[in-house]
Design an enzyme around this catalytic site. Structure first.
Site, PDB file in Angstrom:
ATOM      1  N   CYS A 264       0.818  -1.212  -0.185  1.00 30.72           N
ATOM      2  CA  CYS A 264       0.056   0.107  -0.269  1.00 30.72           C
ATOM      3  C   CYS A 264       0.953   1.296  -0.016  1.00 30.72           C
ATOM      4  O   CYS A 264       1.569   1.332   0.682  1.00 30.72           O
ATOM      5  CB  CYS A 264      -1.044   0.105   1.178  1.00 30.72           C
ATOM      6  SG  CYS A 264      -1.978  -1.265   1.307  1.00 30.72           S
TER       7      CYS A 264
ATOM      8  N   ARG B 202       4.291  -0.346  -4.490  1.00 29.81           N
ATOM      9  CA  ARG B 202       3.900  -0.956  -3.332  1.00 29.81           C
ATOM     10  C   ARG B 202       2.808  -1.734  -3.119  1.00 29.81           C
ATOM     11  O   ARG B 202       2.383  -2.320  -2.242  1.00 29.81           O
ATOM     12  CB  ARG B 202       3.717   0.377  -2.143  1.00 29.81           C
ATOM     13  CG  ARG B 202       5.097   1.188  -2.208  1.00 29.81           C
ATOM     14  CD  ARG B 202       4.901   2.413  -1.288  1.00 29.81           C
ATOM     15  NE  ARG B 202       4.530   1.835  -0.051  1.00 29.81           N
ATOM     16  CZ  ARG B 202       5.495   1.520   1.016  1.00 29.81           C
ATOM     17  NH1 ARG B 202       6.716   1.894   0.633  1.00 29.81           N
ATOM     18  NH2 ARG B 202       5.080   1.310   2.302  1.00 29.81           N
TER      19      ARG B 202
ATOM     20  N   TRP C  93      -2.462  -3.016  -1.685  1.00 32.49           N
ATOM     21  CA  TRP C  93      -2.094  -4.167  -1.866  1.00 32.49           C
ATOM     22  C   TRP C  93      -3.107  -4.665  -0.784  1.00 32.49           C
ATOM     23  O   TRP C  93      -2.954  -4.785   0.269  1.00 32.49           O
ATOM     24  CB  TRP C  93      -0.501  -4.505  -1.556  1.00 32.49           C
ATOM     25  CG  TRP C  93      -0.089  -5.946  -1.598  1.00 32.49           C
ATOM     26  CD1 TRP C  93       0.341  -6.481  -2.733  1.00 32.49           C
ATOM     27  CD2 TRP C  93      -0.160  -7.044  -0.653  1.00 32.49           C
ATOM     28  NE1 TRP C  93       0.783  -7.920  -2.411  1.00 32.49           N
ATOM     29  CE2 TRP C  93       0.406  -8.052  -1.236  1.00 32.49           C
ATOM     30  CE3 TRP C  93      -0.490  -6.994   0.909  1.00 32.49           C
ATOM     31  CZ2 TRP C  93       0.726  -9.235  -0.653  1.00 32.49           C
ATOM     32  CZ3 TRP C  93      -0.181  -8.239   1.495  1.00 32.49           C
ATOM     33  CH2 TRP C  93       0.393  -9.202   0.668  1.00 32.49           C
TER      34      TRP C  93
ATOM     35  N   ASN D 281      -2.108   2.605   5.441  1.00 35.09           N
ATOM     36  CA  ASN D 281      -1.103   1.446   5.019  1.00 35.09           C
ATOM     37  C   ASN D 281      -0.828   0.680   6.317  1.00 35.09           C
ATOM     38  O   ASN D 281      -0.350   1.481   7.247  1.00 35.09           O
ATOM     39  CB  ASN D 281      -0.027   2.115   4.503  1.00 35.09           C
ATOM     40  CG  ASN D 281       1.268   1.098   4.456  1.00 35.09           C
ATOM     41  OD1 ASN D 281       2.559   1.602   4.530  1.00 35.09           O
ATOM     42  ND2 ASN D 281       1.116  -0.155   4.300  1.00 35.09           N
ATOM     43  N   GLY D 282      -0.866  -0.641   6.538  1.00 40.43           N
ATOM     44  CA  GLY D 282      -0.981  -1.404   7.755  1.00 40.43           C
ATOM     45  C   GLY D 282      -1.940  -2.310   7.938  1.00 40.43           C
ATOM     46  O   GLY D 282      -2.836  -2.445   7.119  1.00 40.43           O
TER      47      GLY D 282
ATOM     48  N   GLU E 268      18.437 -17.687  -5.588  1.00 39.60           N
ATOM     49  CA  GLU E 268      17.944 -16.200  -6.119  1.00 39.60           C
ATOM     50  C   GLU E 268      17.589 -16.274  -7.498  1.00 39.60           C
ATOM     51  O   GLU E 268      16.505 -15.763  -7.653  1.00 39.60           O
ATOM     52  CB  GLU E 268      19.093 -15.406  -5.760  1.00 39.60           C
ATOM     53  CG  GLU E 268      18.925 -13.947  -6.539  1.00 39.60           C
ATOM     54  CD  GLU E 268      17.885 -13.256  -5.686  1.00 39.60           C
ATOM     55  OE1 GLU E 268      17.233 -13.628  -4.770  1.00 39.60           O
ATOM     56  OE2 GLU E 268      17.569 -12.111  -6.414  1.00 39.60           O
TER      57      GLU E 268
ATOM     58  N   LYS F  30      13.847 -15.172  -8.640  1.00 37.79           N
ATOM     59  CA  LYS F  30      13.281 -14.269  -9.743  1.00 37.79           C
ATOM     60  C   LYS F  30      12.553 -15.035 -10.730  1.00 37.79           C
ATOM     61  O   LYS F  30      11.763 -14.124 -11.232  1.00 37.79           O
ATOM     62  CB  LYS F  30      14.765 -14.000 -10.443  1.00 37.79           C
ATOM     63  CG  LYS F  30      15.879 -13.124  -9.674  1.00 37.79           C
ATOM     64  CD  LYS F  30      15.232 -11.609  -9.462  1.00 37.79           C
ATOM     65  CE  LYS F  30      14.586 -11.531  -8.077  1.00 37.79           C
ATOM     66  NZ  LYS F  30      15.170 -11.173  -7.042  1.00 37.79           N
TER      67      LYS F  30
ATOM     68  N   GLU G 220       8.978 -15.231  -9.394  1.00 32.11           N
ATOM     69  CA  GLU G 220       8.189 -14.065  -9.051  1.00 32.11           C
ATOM     70  C   GLU G 220       7.903 -13.244 -10.198  1.00 32.11           C
ATOM     71  O   GLU G 220       6.429 -12.715 -10.410  1.00 32.11           O
ATOM     72  CB  GLU G 220       8.673 -13.284  -7.767  1.00 32.11           C
ATOM     73  CG  GLU G 220      10.069 -12.699  -8.347  1.00 32.11           C
ATOM     74  CD  GLU G 220      10.700 -12.009  -7.348  1.00 32.11           C
ATOM     75  OE1 GLU G 220      10.004 -11.197  -6.382  1.00 32.11           O
ATOM     76  OE2 GLU G 220      11.971 -11.739  -7.241  1.00 32.11           O
TER      77      GLU G 220
ATOM     78  N   HIS H 273      18.758 -36.604  -3.279  1.00 29.48           N
ATOM     79  CA  HIS H 273      18.126 -36.701  -2.319  1.00 29.48           C
ATOM     80  C   HIS H 273      16.544 -36.556  -2.791  1.00 29.48           C
ATOM     81  O   HIS H 273      15.746 -36.337  -1.676  1.00 29.48           O
ATOM     82  CB  HIS H 273      18.641 -36.098  -1.242  1.00 29.48           C
ATOM     83  CG  HIS H 273      19.980 -36.416  -0.845  1.00 29.48           C
ATOM     84  ND1 HIS H 273      20.179 -37.699  -0.356  1.00 29.48           N
ATOM     85  CD2 HIS H 273      21.014 -35.716  -0.877  1.00 29.48           C
ATOM     86  CE1 HIS H 273      21.538 -37.874  -0.154  1.00 29.48           C
ATOM     87  NE2 HIS H 273      22.131 -36.716  -0.525  1.00 29.48           N
TER      88      HIS H 273
ATOM     89  N   LYS I  32       6.394  -4.222  -3.240  1.00 28.81           N
ATOM     90  CA  LYS I  32       7.890  -4.132  -3.104  1.00 28.81           C
ATOM     91  C   LYS I  32       8.124  -4.116  -1.706  1.00 28.81           C
ATOM     92  O   LYS I  32       9.286  -4.827  -1.294  1.00 28.81           O
ATOM     93  CB  LYS I  32       8.203  -2.761  -3.629  1.00 28.81           C
ATOM     94  CG  LYS I  32       9.621  -2.467  -3.566  1.00 28.81           C
ATOM     95  CD  LYS I  32      10.473  -3.323  -4.810  1.00 28.81           C
ATOM     96  CE  LYS I  32      11.955  -3.075  -4.287  1.00 28.81           C
ATOM     97  NZ  LYS I  32      12.471  -4.206  -5.403  1.00 28.81           N
TER      98      LYS I  32
HETATM   99  C1  F6R Z   1      12.420 -10.590  -4.404  1.00 29.28           C
HETATM  100  C2  F6R Z   1      12.185  -9.574  -3.479  1.00 29.28           C
HETATM  101  C3  F6R Z   1      11.674  -9.834  -1.970  1.00 29.28           C
HETATM  102  C4  F6R Z   1      12.291  -8.997  -1.127  1.00 29.28           C
HETATM  103  C5  F6R Z   1      11.709  -9.310   0.391  1.00 29.28           C
HETATM  104  C6  F6R Z   1      12.566  -8.569   1.561  1.00 29.28           C
HETATM  105  O1  F6R Z   1      12.832 -10.238  -5.519  1.00 29.28           O
HETATM  106  O2  F6R Z   1      12.215  -8.287  -3.637  1.00 29.28           O
HETATM  107  O3  F6R Z   1      11.704 -11.315  -1.892  1.00 29.28           O
HETATM  108  O4  F6R Z   1      13.655  -9.445  -1.146  1.00 29.28           O
HETATM  109  O5  F6R Z   1      10.361  -9.024   0.422  1.00 29.28           O
HETATM  110  O6  F6R Z   1      12.252  -7.265   1.230  1.00 29.28           O
HETATM  111  P1  F6R Z   1      13.291  -6.326   1.886  1.00 29.28           P
HETATM  112  O7  F6R Z   1      14.814  -6.495   1.394  1.00 29.28           O
HETATM  113  O8  F6R Z   1      12.910  -4.731   1.394  1.00 29.28           O
HETATM  114  O9  F6R Z   1      13.211  -6.600   3.373  1.00 29.28           O
END
Ligand code: F6R
Length: 611
Positions: A2, A27, A73, A99-100, A484, A488, A491, A507, A606
């Site tokens: 949000c 966001r 969101w 937001n929250g 990672e 990527k 997502e 395994h 984000k």
């Molecule tokens: C993946 C991604 C999320 C963030 C996670 C932590 O691409 O962006 O997995 O890494 O939500 O976010 P931060 O780093 O802002 O605490």
């Protein structure tokens, strides 16, 4: 998670708010809304992105110099027009954006329903605004007083902005646990979840603290605690550049951010790695150096990509500084009963600095007396402020929801940290330190070389874009990179992908391998190279389709893999900074070829400010 934005001043509020919402759309983007105060208090809201809201309000009367907007969101209630913010109180005299999460909303709602309040949405936010209305009615008080009293009754996290038709020249905001920044202009004020909607109007900002209420009335800002104690606003200068939050000719923010990595890595080393003088500096640890030297253990807490950076740090700190390290998902750690002592150091890693679970993990560790060191990208963020000490990553604003440059910046800072601590503890010799310093300073160029593989990777992506599963394998320092790479891909392209330590494959996951399974193996020349070559053979024997990330000049793996992506050689401990680049590009191109919304993938946001 949000985004909120508000304006009070002399200009037309609506265009400022809409532009701000577009900046904050990373966001959350399932619905958006705006409230404008001009005699009437009009609320317009729409399911979907900010552009649907813009179309919806095109024919409406949006003339006002006070207003607020929200991009959502969803937490409570599905994304639709009704659940979108702003929310009116029952009388429609008060409106709120939030937001929250309000945790005790159910009990409050029942009580308010008994008092005659009518609810239209499924949100906790509508409860909040009705609570304010009820308190104002019961106490016959000002809106400011009613907001203050309401904050004592709600449990949970919030950044809110409240407008009232009855008190038309004022805007009230408050925060606890969710970010809120106020931009101070000449006779005008801008409020937002982060500084990006503010930067083009003013660089003077105040970060509102938890439990503070900001009232902007008659051109003046008044900040008080929930207990009504007046605070002196601490005005800071923003260092953000407008260019850094725009796409700059790239099709997507994610691609721009991938290509920014030579610079963001360099910026994260700037002033810290002084090659000529043979020095490493990190202002943030200076007064905690002895704590690090004597640490009996380091615990790293983070989520998602930042947790992967933490895993790389585990290898680095154990290798270079010989300190035992545990890497924890913040969301698990906070609900365990972890054994933490005053001799522990907890490193919290977060791009946004707002992740609710990471913040809660910090609070828990703090309460047990540990020293908390933060590694954040967003200056002034909640995590940056909650830690005892820390180092910023200087990656610049990361707007694409999938984290790329933040990861490499985090790994850069963690590498420097491990080198400094290792040197101080005497576990990293002078010649080895020097060698690593030289190699680290060459990383931006090597990342540049890896980025030059873009076209080649796009062609490989074309071949695999319709795959339904992917397996990513790596060992040692490349194991977190495999995780990672898989994250990527899933997502942003919605292809199921799993990252695994290459040797663990036998395994279980080996059962998945057949002629349709793409297997990305990170097989650079390092201490486990021979073992990874054997793992490649195992995949090949089961007809898996191998895409190998190798070190330039490797002649062995090209004989086994269907596709080979060569990255420049570097020291084993620095390889994640280079080997992750082709994986970021692979996921980007596959997602684009599948027609996915790369910068705003479904269901994600984000910064995850709810647990
Ligand atoms: C993946 C991604 C999320 C963030 C996670 C932590 O691409 O962006 O997995 O890494 O939500 O976010 P931060 O780093 O802002 O605490």
């Amino acid at each position: 998670m949000c985004g909120i934005v508000a304006y009070i001043g002399y200009r037309e509020a609506c265009p400022i708010i809409i532009k701000g919402l577009r900046r904050l759309e990373y966001r959350g983007y399932d619905s958006a809304g705006i409230a404008l105060l001009n005699g009437a208090l009009n609320v317009y809201k729409k399911k979907g992105k900010v552009k649907e809201l813009e179309t919806f309000i095109a024919e409406k009367d949006t003339h006002a110099t006070i207003g607020m907007g929200h991009t959502r969101w969803a937490t409570h209630g599905e994304p639709n027009d009704t659940n979108a913010h702003p929310h009116y109180s029952t009388s429609e005299r008060i409106a709120i954006i939030h937001n929250g999460i309000i945790e005790n909303y159910a009990a409050l709602k029942t009580h308010l329903q008994q008092q005659g309040h009518v609810f239209h949405s499924e949100t906790d936010t509508e409860v909040f605004v009705n609570l304010i209305e009820e308190i104002q009615k019961q106490n016959q008080c000002t809106l400011e007083e009613a907001v203050r009293l309401a904050l004592h009754e709600v449990v949970g996290a919030y950044a809110i902005v409240v407008l009232s038709r009855d008190e038309p020249n004022q805007l009230i905001a408050a925060r606890k646990g969710s970010p809120l920044v106020i931009g101070i202009g000449q006779d005008e004020f801008f409020l937002a979840s982060d500084a990006t909607p503010i930067i083009e109007y003013t660089s003077d900002v105040v970060y509102v603290n938890d439990h503070e209420i900001a009232v902007i009335r008659n051109g003046k800002l008044d900040i008080r605690t929930r207990e009504d104690i007046q605070q002196t606003p601490y005005i800071q200068k923003l260092e953000l550049e407008l260019d850094s939050i725009e796409k700059g000719g790239y099709e997507h923010f994610m691609l721009k951010e991938i290509f920014e990595q030579p610079k963001s890595i360099l910026d994260s080393m700037r002033g810290r790695l002084e090659l000529e003088a043979g020095h490493l500096n990190m202002g943030g640890i200076r007064s905690y150096e002895q704590k690090f030297v004597n640490a009996q253990r380091i615990i790293i807490v983070a989520c998602g990509t930042s947790w992967h950076a933490g895993l790389v740090a585990e290898y680095l700190l154990e290798d270079l500084a010989r300190i035992p390290v545990e890497v924890e998902y913040a969301s698990e750690f906070r609900y365990r009963n972890p054994i933490i002592t005053e001799r522990d150091i907890v490193i919290a890693i977060s791009q946004s600095g707002e992740t609710a679970d990471t913040l809660a993990a910090i609070e828990l560790a703090k309460s047990k007396g540990a020293t908390i060191f933060g590694i954040c990208n967003v200056v002034g963020s909640s995590i940056a402020r909650a830690t005892d000490a820390g180092a910023y990553t200087h990656a610049g604003p990361e707007i694409g929801v999938a984290s790329t440059k933040a990861f490499t910046a985090q790994v850069t800072v963690l590498t420097l940290l491990a080198m400094i601590v290792g040197h101080k503890r005497g576990t990293l010799s002078e010649p080895k330190l020097r060698e690593l310093m030289v190699e680290l300073s060459n990383i931006p160029t090597k990342v540049e070389q890896a980025l030059a593989l873009n076209t080649e990777i796009e062609q490989i992506s074309e071949i695999f874009k319709d795959a339904t599963n992917f397996l990513y394998l790596g060992r040692g320092y490349n194991f977190p990179v495999a995780l990672e790479g898989a994250l990527k891909l899933k997502e942003i392209s919605y292809i199921h992908a799993e990252g695994y330590p290459a040797a663990e494959m036998k395994h279980g996951p080996i059962a998945l391998i057949d002629e349709n399974m793409p297997v990305v193996v990170i097989a650079t020349k390092d201490s486990s190279y021979e073992k990874v070559v054997s793992n490649i053979q195992e995949v090949k024997a089961r007809k898996g389709r191998i895409i190998a990330i190798t070190t330039e000049g490797d002649t062995v793996i090209p004989q086994m893999a269907e596709f080979v992506i060569e990255v420049p050689a570097t020291s084993e401990v620095l390889m994640p900074l280079v080997s992750v680049i082709p994986l970021q590009l692979l996921s980007y191109h596959i997602a684009v070829l599948r027609g996915c919304n790369v910068d705003q993938p479904r269901n994600l946001a984000k910064s995850v400010t709810v647990e």
